[in-house]
Design a protein around this motif. Structure first.
Motif: not given
Length: 424
Positions: A65-75, A394-407
């Motif tokens: 989640w922190a360093e995905p192969a592609t795309g933005r990280p979850l956090f 760097p931005s609040r608009d990059w999304g929710s981390i609820n999947p990680a919280r629950a996981a």
């Protein structure tokens, strides 16, 4: 809105669990010494006869989640701690405390980036509300405050504009009717006028008629505490909670404090703060000098685990007691029976599967924070899960981390045999 049957159930569970809830009811502030209460120690799932596989798998997911192969990280970065039966089973970290140069996601040169570690200090955002609630309940124990007294007894100007019957209990359970938020930093010029605005606001709905989560409740409670104790909130926190419990990495920060190993948060354009690093992310807390009842605190996974274990112990840790067992029972009992979709203790949320995952249940307590933080306390298994991230970097608009919280909650639930280990 008093809990009766719920209180009996909570008391029975905690007495049966042997977590120290039947300990003596001496005043918390009469002495910092207490009977020897459980403390956390280093260990492993295996020494408790448990399978560590779910925690290992969760650590791998955290890294991806922190360093995905592609795309933005979850956090950008994260740290997590799992404790069970007073044993710290595992700590993990992933990603970066500082990675980005601006809100567009342009990265800093590699030598300027900073990895996140298990000792990194994070802005815990609304987890600050739990500490404010503890401070309020200490004053209730002292007799300086009454839960069902009107707030205006302690802060007369709060009684204006239809709030004359709003009680401290309603502030703690978010049933005061106050609106969620006011742009204090934008619409008022200084701390004094910002606090006056909070105290003068008219309820959005009639007090006691609905659950409305509001930062204003906790800001008002800060004013109450400062009026009755004569101390600013940061000094009161240090005196009554962080120093007795030895939470050296926990508290409010000054603008001139060294950044050290503090996770960066957002690149803010409005207000024009640039990359927020070492100062509170929440704009209203920032505008109040970095100290507020709703946000502003920083902490580490280990300090929050101690705080969580203190609550599970019934208010004590080692030789220090900060609350009576009966007070903690009150705080972790549902006071919102009238609003079944929003069970709340005093300051604490209850039974929230979206971040408590498989640990969730009527007695499970905790809270989340906007910056990407969560704390889960499971009395049934004597377990604590702390997840700290800087998901707004760097931005609040990059999304929710609820999947990680629950996981991460699911992972510990699987290890200790709570639920099916798979949150909804």
């Amino acid at each position: 809105m008093r809990a009766t049957l719920s209180t009996l159930c909570v008391t029975a569970v905690f007495l049966a669990s042997g977590l120290g809830w039947g300990a003596g009811e001496t005043s918390a502030s009469s002495s910092w010494s207490a009977e020897s209460c459980p403390t956390l120690r280093e260990g492993s799932p295996e020494e408790l006869g448990l399978d560590s596989t779910p925690l290992v798998e969760a650590a791998d997911r955290l890294r991806r989640w922190a360093e995905p192969a592609t795309g933005r990280p979850l956090f950008a970065g994260a740290a997590v701690l799992y404790a069970h039966q007073n044993v710290v089973l595992r700590r993990d970290s992933a990603g970066y405390a500082l990675r980005y140069a601006d809100g567009e996601g342009r990265e800093l040169p590699g030598e300027e980036q900073r990895p996140a570690g298990t000792g990194t200090v994070f802005d815990i955002a609304s987890l600050s509300k739990l500490f404010t609630s503890v401070l309020v309940m200490r004053q209730v124990e002292e007799g300086a405050l009454l839960l069902d007294a009107p707030v205006s007894r302690y802060v007369p100007e709060f009684g204006d504009n239809g709030k004359e019957r709003v009680t401290l209990r309603q502030l703690l359970t978010h049933t005061s009717g106050l609106e969620p938020f006011l742009p204090l930093w934008r619409d008022w010029p200084d701390r004094e006028s910002r606090l006056r605005a909070v105290l003068a606001v008219r309820p959005q709905v009639p007090p006691g008629s609905a659950y409305v989560y509001s930062d204003l409740n906790m800001i008002a409670l800060m004013v109450v505490l400062e009026r009755v104790t004569g101390l600013p909130l940061d000094e009161l926190l240090r005196r009554d909670v962080t120093e007795p419990l030895g939470l050296a990495g926990t508290g409010f920060r000054n603008a001139d404090d060294p950044v050290g190993d503090v996770a960066a948060t957002e690149y803010q354009v409005v207000p024009a703060r640039g990359m927020v690093h070492g100062e509170v992310h929440d704009e209203n807390a920032w505008s109040l000098g970095g100290v507020s009842g709703h946000a502003g605190m920083f902490s580490t996974i280990d300090d929050l685990a101690v705080f969580g274990q203190t609550m599970l112990n019934g208010g004590c840790y080692g030789g220090a007691r900060i609350l009576r067992p009966s007070t903690v029972r009150q705080m972790l009992t549902n006071h919102n029976d009238a609003f079944p979709s929003n069970p709340r203790g005093l300051g604490f949320e209850l039974d929230q599967p979206f971040y408590m995952g498989g640990l969730s249940g009527p007695l499970t307590a905790g809270h989340t924070g906007y910056t990407g933080t969560s704390l889960v306390l499971d009395p049934l298994s004597n377990s604590v899960v702390v997840l700290l991230t800087n998901r707004v970097h760097p931005s609040r608009d990059w999304g929710s981390i609820n999947p990680a919280r629950a996981a991460v909650s699911d992972a510990l639930a699987s290890v200790v045999g709570r639920g099916d280990g798979n949150s909804p």
